[in-house]
Design an enzyme around this catalytic site. Sequence first.
Site, PDB file in Angstrom:
ATOM      1  N   TYR A 142       0.966  -1.230  -0.196  1.00 19.75           N
ATOM      2  CA  TYR A 142      -0.078   0.267  -0.157  1.00 19.75           C
ATOM      3  C   TYR A 142       1.018   1.262   0.012  1.00 19.75           C
ATOM      4  O   TYR A 142       1.728   1.392   0.532  1.00 19.75           O
ATOM      5  CB  TYR A 142      -0.599  -0.405   1.143  1.00 19.75           C
ATOM      6  CG  TYR A 142      -1.721   1.274   1.153  1.00 19.75           C
ATOM      7  CD1 TYR A 142      -1.479   2.398   1.911  1.00 19.75           C
ATOM      8  CD2 TYR A 142      -3.385   1.242   0.593  1.00 19.75           C
ATOM      9  CE1 TYR A 142      -2.490   3.232   1.965  1.00 19.75           C
ATOM     10  CE2 TYR A 142      -4.220   2.373   0.716  1.00 19.75           C
ATOM     11  CZ  TYR A 142      -3.281   3.465   1.460  1.00 19.75           C
ATOM     12  OH  TYR A 142      -4.007   4.579   1.196  1.00 19.75           O
ATOM     13  N   ASP A 237       9.106   3.384  -1.162  1.00 14.34           N
ATOM     14  CA  ASP A 237       8.616   3.652   0.105  1.00 14.34           C
ATOM     15  C   ASP A 237       9.170   3.207   1.494  1.00 14.34           C
ATOM     16  O   ASP A 237       8.797   2.214   1.829  1.00 14.34           O
ATOM     17  CB  ASP A 237       6.827   3.419  -0.315  1.00 14.34           C
ATOM     18  CG  ASP A 237       5.994   4.096   0.142  1.00 14.34           C
ATOM     19  OD1 ASP A 237       4.573   3.958   0.208  1.00 14.34           O
ATOM     20  OD2 ASP A 237       6.509   4.370   1.201  1.00 14.34           O
ATOM     21  N   LYS A 265       5.134   9.246   8.589  1.00 13.96           N
ATOM     22  CA  LYS A 265       4.996   8.511  10.086  1.00 13.96           C
ATOM     23  C   LYS A 265       6.282   9.271  10.940  1.00 13.96           C
ATOM     24  O   LYS A 265       5.794  10.720  11.072  1.00 13.96           O
ATOM     25  CB  LYS A 265       4.502   7.390  10.022  1.00 13.96           C
ATOM     26  CG  LYS A 265       3.918   6.896   8.836  1.00 13.96           C
ATOM     27  CD  LYS A 265       3.655   5.470   9.293  1.00 13.96           C
ATOM     28  CE  LYS A 265       2.736   4.927   7.971  1.00 13.96           C
ATOM     29  NZ  LYS A 265       1.344   4.974   8.838  1.00 13.96           N
TER      30      LYS A 265
HETATM   31  P1  KE4 Z   1      -0.571   8.143   4.309  1.00 12.25           P
HETATM   32  O1  KE4 Z   1      -1.234   8.913   3.387  1.00 12.25           O
HETATM   33  O2  KE4 Z   1      -1.479   7.450   4.693  1.00 12.25           O
HETATM   34  O3  KE4 Z   1       0.227   9.763   5.398  1.00 12.25           O
HETATM   35  O4  KE4 Z   1       0.391   7.263   4.028  1.00 12.25           O
HETATM   36  C1  KE4 Z   1       0.280   6.559   2.925  1.00 12.25           C
HETATM   37  C2  KE4 Z   1       1.311   5.453   3.610  1.00 12.25           C
HETATM   38  C3  KE4 Z   1       2.248   4.915   2.229  1.00 12.25           C
HETATM   39  N1  KE4 Z   1       3.250   4.353   2.323  1.00 12.25           N
HETATM   40  C4  KE4 Z   1       3.086   3.289   3.232  1.00 12.25           C
HETATM   41  C5  KE4 Z   1       4.049   2.494   3.169  1.00 12.25           C
HETATM   42  C6  KE4 Z   1       2.469   3.266   4.422  1.00 12.25           C
HETATM   43  O5  KE4 Z   1       1.647   2.405   4.843  1.00 12.25           O
HETATM   44  C7  KE4 Z   1       1.228   4.242   4.263  1.00 12.25           C
HETATM   45  C8  KE4 Z   1       0.114   4.716   4.883  1.00 12.25           C
HETATM   46  N2  KE4 Z   1       0.095   3.921   5.908  1.00 12.25           N
HETATM   47  C9  KE4 Z   1      -1.094   3.261   6.904  1.00 12.25           C
HETATM   48  C10 KE4 Z   1      -1.116   1.840   7.067  1.00 12.25           C
HETATM   49  N3  KE4 Z   1      -0.650   0.900   7.254  1.00 12.25           N
HETATM   50  C11 KE4 Z   1      -2.353   4.117   7.417  1.00 12.25           C
HETATM   51  C12 KE4 Z   1      -3.127   3.630   8.178  1.00 12.25           C
HETATM   52  C13 KE4 Z   1      -4.233   4.480   7.484  1.00 12.25           C
HETATM   53  O6  KE4 Z   1      -4.524   4.485   6.183  1.00 12.25           O
HETATM   54  O7  KE4 Z   1      -5.797   4.787   8.022  1.00 12.25           O
END
Ligand code: KE4
Length: 429
Positions: A142, A237, A265
């Site tokens: 993701y 990523d 994060k």
């Molecule tokens: P955000 O747009 O949610 O800040 O980041 C997206 C993203 C991009 N790349 C990786 C490897 C990620 O894990 C994420 C976001 N992680 C999720 C948890 N697995 C965020 C939680 C959510 O979607 O509420």
Amino acid sequence: MTRSQKLFQHAQHFIPGGVNSPVRAFRSVGGTPLFFRRGKDATVWDADGNSYIDYVGSWGALIVGHSHPDVIKAVERAAGKGLSFGAPTEAEIEMAELLCRLVPSLEQVRLVSSGTEATMSAIRLARGFTGRAKIVKFEGCYHGHADSLLVKAGSGALALGQPSSAGVPAGTAANTIVLDYNNADALQQAFERHGDAIAAVIVEPVAGNMSLVAPRPGFLESLRKLCTGHGAVLIFDEVMTGFRVSLAGAQGLYGIKPDLTTLGKVIGGGLPVGAFGGRRDIMQKVAPLGPVYQAGTLSGNPVAVAAGLATLKLIQAPGFYDRLATVTRRLCEGLSAAARRYAVELSATSVGGMFGLYFRETPPTSYAEVMECDRDAFNHFFHAMLAEGVYFAPSAFEAGFVSAAHGDAEIQKTLDAAGRVLVELKAAN
Ligand code: KE4
């Protein structure tokens, strides 16, 4: 009705699904999502005053724990001078310089406000730099919710059973080639077939959105070699793995230098910060210097950057990652030992301060093996541990996170609770 149930009922009138991000809705595990009111160190309190040992930590951002005094003080100091200017501030240079010093492949970096913005911008940049259209991603990974990346995605998309989202035009998805994580042969074939049309390969160097799947030896090396050989941009990523698996991220841990890296994060310490950066020759293509447009009203926001800088200062303490990895390993070894003791098919593994729990004999090494995990058993375990005051991620397809605030007491309490829960789980089956 609990207060969380009342709040959830009310929330659903005004917010789709009652949440501002799908994975929070407990749709994958069932039941009512907890509404949190406070967090301190390794503990969070819900709206009913119940406390939990927190293994989500805002999905990995809170690596120094909730409400760390240094981070709170930095935020208060910055906020007192103004919340946002929409103009350059000195702290942004300090953050950029620090990221370039700590992350081996970063020569230049641009701050944004989320991981999605970071990956979306990195993909556009790779396409602008190469003049090519196709990208490669891996099933179960993701990378946020930009259109071209919502194809067989992990995390909430996987948990909801919609790995490929509605609203993404077929023409967009057609440019996204999805391969098997850890399958270097499939990548070789994709490059043989589409080599000169592939702008970028984007990968989670340690996958954390189909629960944790570590890279097989040689997988990341083959990505590097094939991208170099075909002129494609290799994007790590590291939104999740950055400053989570080591001070130099997964690229430092595995010794692979990507062309671009995305971050999020931890670098915001709980406030909205993302970043993308890498080779100077590629970053020179970004507006206002080059033709690849990218922008953001709150990019480099001084209050968010202050939280990030305070966090990045704390994680540079000598021994920070050795201790984090040791505590996380102790959790995983304890859970695996309990599973063996009570003859429950549960395995656990960790990389640095992130871990995976799997209701299968051994940790999965591929998406297909993740799909073999017993989701019902996970959901039962999740709720039983919640009742014991332990909060794991509300989905079998998420990694867990330990912070510097987790110590022997938290781990022991978790393992004692897991013992009781696994006995009951075994009896129920
Ligand atoms: P955000 O747009 O949610 O800040 O980041 C997206 C993203 C991009 N790349 C990786 C490897 C990620 O894990 C994420 C976001 N992680 C999720 C948890 N697995 C965020 C939680 C959510 O979607 O509420």
